[in-house]
Design an enzyme around this catalytic site. Structure first.
Site, short mmCIF file in Angstrom:
data_model
loop_
_atom_site.label_atom_id
_atom_site.label_comp_id
_atom_site.label_asym_id
_atom_site.label_seq_id
_atom_site.Cartn_x
_atom_site.Cartn_y
_atom_site.Cartn_z
N HIS A 35 93.35 18.85 39.90
CA HIS A 35 93.62 20.27 39.70
C HIS A 35 93.81 20.53 38.21
O HIS A 35 94.22 19.66 37.44
CB HIS A 35 94.88 20.69 40.45
N CYS A 53 89.70 23.04 37.88
CA CYS A 53 89.59 24.48 37.70
C CYS A 53 89.79 24.83 36.23
O CYS A 53 90.59 24.20 35.53
CB CYS A 53 90.64 25.21 38.55
#
Length: 484
Positions: free
Chosen positions: A167, A209
C-alpha cells in the site's frame, strides 16, 4: 444493533464487489546450449546482478503482496541470480496462516504453482522496516538490525534491481513495522548509493497507490536509475485475481492473489527470452495490461529517472530462464487484462466480506469476520472524518476541501518541507490514532497543510479538537507505533 450493522456493511461490501537496447540484439543467434556455456563470461563482463524484494504489508487480507515478492524471487532464481545476491523482505505470516487453504503454499495466479518454496527469509516480522531497507540498499551492514544481515554489497560494474509492493499514498509507502517509507528519504538513499559509486545501473519497479508521487519531482536524471511505477502520482493501483474477478482465484480463497502491475511484469517475464526483451518493451506491455484498456479498473504505469536506460535488456537485471531461450518476443504474447480489478485500499474489505458471507451461521468464524469488517469500516470513517474536521478548523468550512485536495503541478514534488509533513502526521497520530494502510490516502492533505504554512501549535490544537477520544482498534498507534 449488530444486525443493523451487518446489513449496512453488506451493502458497502457489495458496492465494493461491483467496483470490486544496449540489449543483446546484436548477439549471434547461437543454440541455447552454446549460449548457456558462454553465459559465465557474459556475467563477468556485465558485473554481478543484485536484487532487493520488499513486501511492505502483513495480514492475510494482504496475501497478494507477499505472493508477488515470492513470484519475483522465483523469476530471479530461474534467471540465474544466486541467493547471496537476492535480499528478500516479507513479514512471512501468509504461508502458514490459519486462513490459508493450502498450508505452506503461496500462489500468485489461479492456476499457478507454489511460489513460496525456497524463498530466503532474510528479513521477516518486525525486521521488515524502512531503516533496514535503506541499510540493505546502501550495503551498510553495521546499520542493519536483525535478519540475515545480507546487504547489497555491490561494486561499480554491478546492476541492481529493486522491487517494492504494498500500500502507498502520496509521498509514502507502507511497512509492517515502524515508520513508513517517505519519498524524500528513499530518494536520498538512492542518491547516496550513486555517490558511493557502487553500481553501474539500477532499476526500480514500484507497486503502490499514488506510486508516481514517490519519484515525481524527486528522482533526477544522471543517477543511472530507471524507475517504473504502477500508477501516476494521483491514482490508485489495483489488486487482481480477486474473488469475483475473471479469472478468479480457486473458490477456497477469499483474498486477491496478486496486484495488476506486478502480475503484468512478472507474467511477461515468465514467458519471454529476457536476453532480447528490453525494459522499454516490457514497460509498454505492462502499461497496456495495467491500464486495462483504459477502463475503470486500471492505472497509468509511469517511467522516471534515466528513461534512456529502458533500451537495456531485462537480462542485465533479472537474468533469464534458459527454458525461454528460443522464445521470440511478440507483443501478442502478453496476457489479456482481467475483467475487473479491486482498488488496493478495498482489498481488505473484500476479504472480510467473503469470509463473512461464506462462514456458517452462528459460527465463531462468522462472528470474527463481522467484527473485522465492522472495525475496518469504523476505522475508515474515523480517519476520514478526523482529517476533514482538522482541515475545517485550520482553514474554515469553505476553503478546507480545496486545501485538502490541491494537487501540485506535474513535475513538482508533493511538498517542499518533508520534516514538516512527518511532524504533522505524528501530531495527528498522537491524538487520533494511526493512519494505517487506508489512511495513507490522506497524505496529500498533510502536505497541503505544510504548504499552507500551518504551525505545529495550530495542528496540535486542531487535532485535539477533532479527536476527543483515542481509538484502541487494531490500527491504533498504540499497537503499530507511529507512521513518522
Amino acid at each position: 444493533m449488530i444486525r443493523y450493522a451487518a446489513g449496512a456493511l453488506s451493502v458497502l461490501a457489495l458496492s465494493i464487489l461491483a467496483v470490486a537496447a544496449h540489449g543483446r540484439h546484436h548477439l549471434l543467434k547461437l543454440p541455447a546450449e552454446t549460449r548457456r556455456f558462454f553465459s559465465a563470461a557474459d556475467d563477468d563482463s556485465e558485473g554481478t546482478r543484485w536484487a532487493v524484494l520488499f513486501a511492505g504489508s502483513n495480514g492475510y487480507w494482504n496475501y497478494r503482496h507477499q505472493a508477488d515478492v515470492c513470484h519475483a524471487y522465483q523469476i530471479l532464481k530461474k534467471g540465474g541470480l544466486k541467493d547471496e545476491n537476492i535480499i528478500v523482505f516479507m513479514y512471512d505470516d501468509i504461508a502458514n496462516n490459519s486462513e490459508n487453504p493450502r498450508p505452506g503454499v503461496i500462489i500468485n495466479n489461479p492456476h499457478g504453482d507454489d511460489v513460496y518454496q525456497g524463498v530466503p527469509k532474510d528479513y521477516v516480522g518486525d525486521t521488515v522496516n524502512a531503516e533496514n531497507f535503506y541499510a540493505v540498499i546502501l550495503g551498510n551492514k553495521t546499520a542493519v538490525k536483525g535478519g540475515s544481515g545480507k546487504v547489497v554489497d555491490s561494486g561499480p560494474n554491478d546492476h541492481i534491481f529493486i522491487y517494492y509492493t504494498d500500500h502507498g499514498g502520496p509521498g509514502i509507502l507502507g511497512t509492517p513495522a515502524g515508520p513508513y517509507i517517505y519519498a524524500n528519504d528513499l530518494n536520498d538513499v538512492l542518491k547516496q548509493k550513486h555517490a558511493a559509486g557502487t553500481y553501474k545501473s539500477l532499476v526500480f519497479y514500484l507497486e503502490a497507490c499514488e506510486s508516481g508521487s514517490i519519484f515525481e519531482g524527486l528522482l533526477p536524471e544522471g543517477l543511472n536509475i530507471y524507475a517504473t511505477t504502477a500508477a501516476n502520482a494521483v491514482e490508485n493501483s489495483w489488486g487482481t485475481y480477486c474473488p469475483g474477478d475473471s479469472p478468479s482465484p480457486p473458490p477456497e480463497y477469499d483474498t486477491c492473489l496478486g496486484d495488476l502491475y506486478s502480475i503484468a511484469w512478472m507474467e511477461d517475464s515468465d514467458v519471454h527470452n529476457l536476453r532480447t526483451e528490453t525494459l522499454k518493451q516490457q514497460y509498454e506491455l505492462v502499461k497496456k495490461r495495467t491500464a486495462n484498456d483504459n477502463g475503470e479498473y486500471g492505472s497509468h504505469v509511469m517511467q522516471y529517472g534515466d528513461v534512456k536506460l529502458n533500451t537495456d535488456s531485462l537480462y542485465l537485471y533479472i537474468g533469464t530462464d534458459p527454458a525461454n531461450d528460443n522464445f521470440t518476443f511478440a507483443v501478442d504474447n502478453s496476457l489479456l487484462p482481467s475483467s475487473q480489478a479491486v482498488n488496493q485500499r478495498d482489498a481488505d474489505l473484500l476479504h472480510f466480506w467473503h469470509k463473512f458471507r461464506k462462514a456458517a451461521e452462528g459460527s465463531d468464524r462468522k462472528v470474527e469476520a463481522q467484527i473485522q469488517l465492522a472495525e475496518a469500516v469504523a476505522h475508515r470513517a474515523h480517519v476520514d472524518n478526523s482529517i476533514k474536521l482538522i482541515c475545517k478548523f485550520l482553514f474554515g468550512i469553505e476553503k478546507s476541501h480545496e486545501v485538502m485536495n490541491f494537487i501540485q503541478p506535474t513535475g513538482k514534488p508533493l511538498v517542499e518541507d518533508w520534516s514538516c509533513i512527518k511532524t504533522m502526521v505524528r501530531t495527528f497520530e498522537a491524538r487520533c490514532g494511526a493512519l494505517s494502510q487506508y489512511g495513507m490516502k490522506h497524505m496529500r492533505a498533510f502536505a497541503n497543510i505544510c504548504n499552507q504554512g500551518v504551525e505545529i501549535e495550530a495542528m496540535t490544537e486542531a487535532s485535539a479538537q477533532a479527536c476527543t477520544t483515542f481509538p484502541s482498534n487494531p490500527w491504533s498507534s498504540l499497537h503499530r507505533g507511529f507512521s513518522a
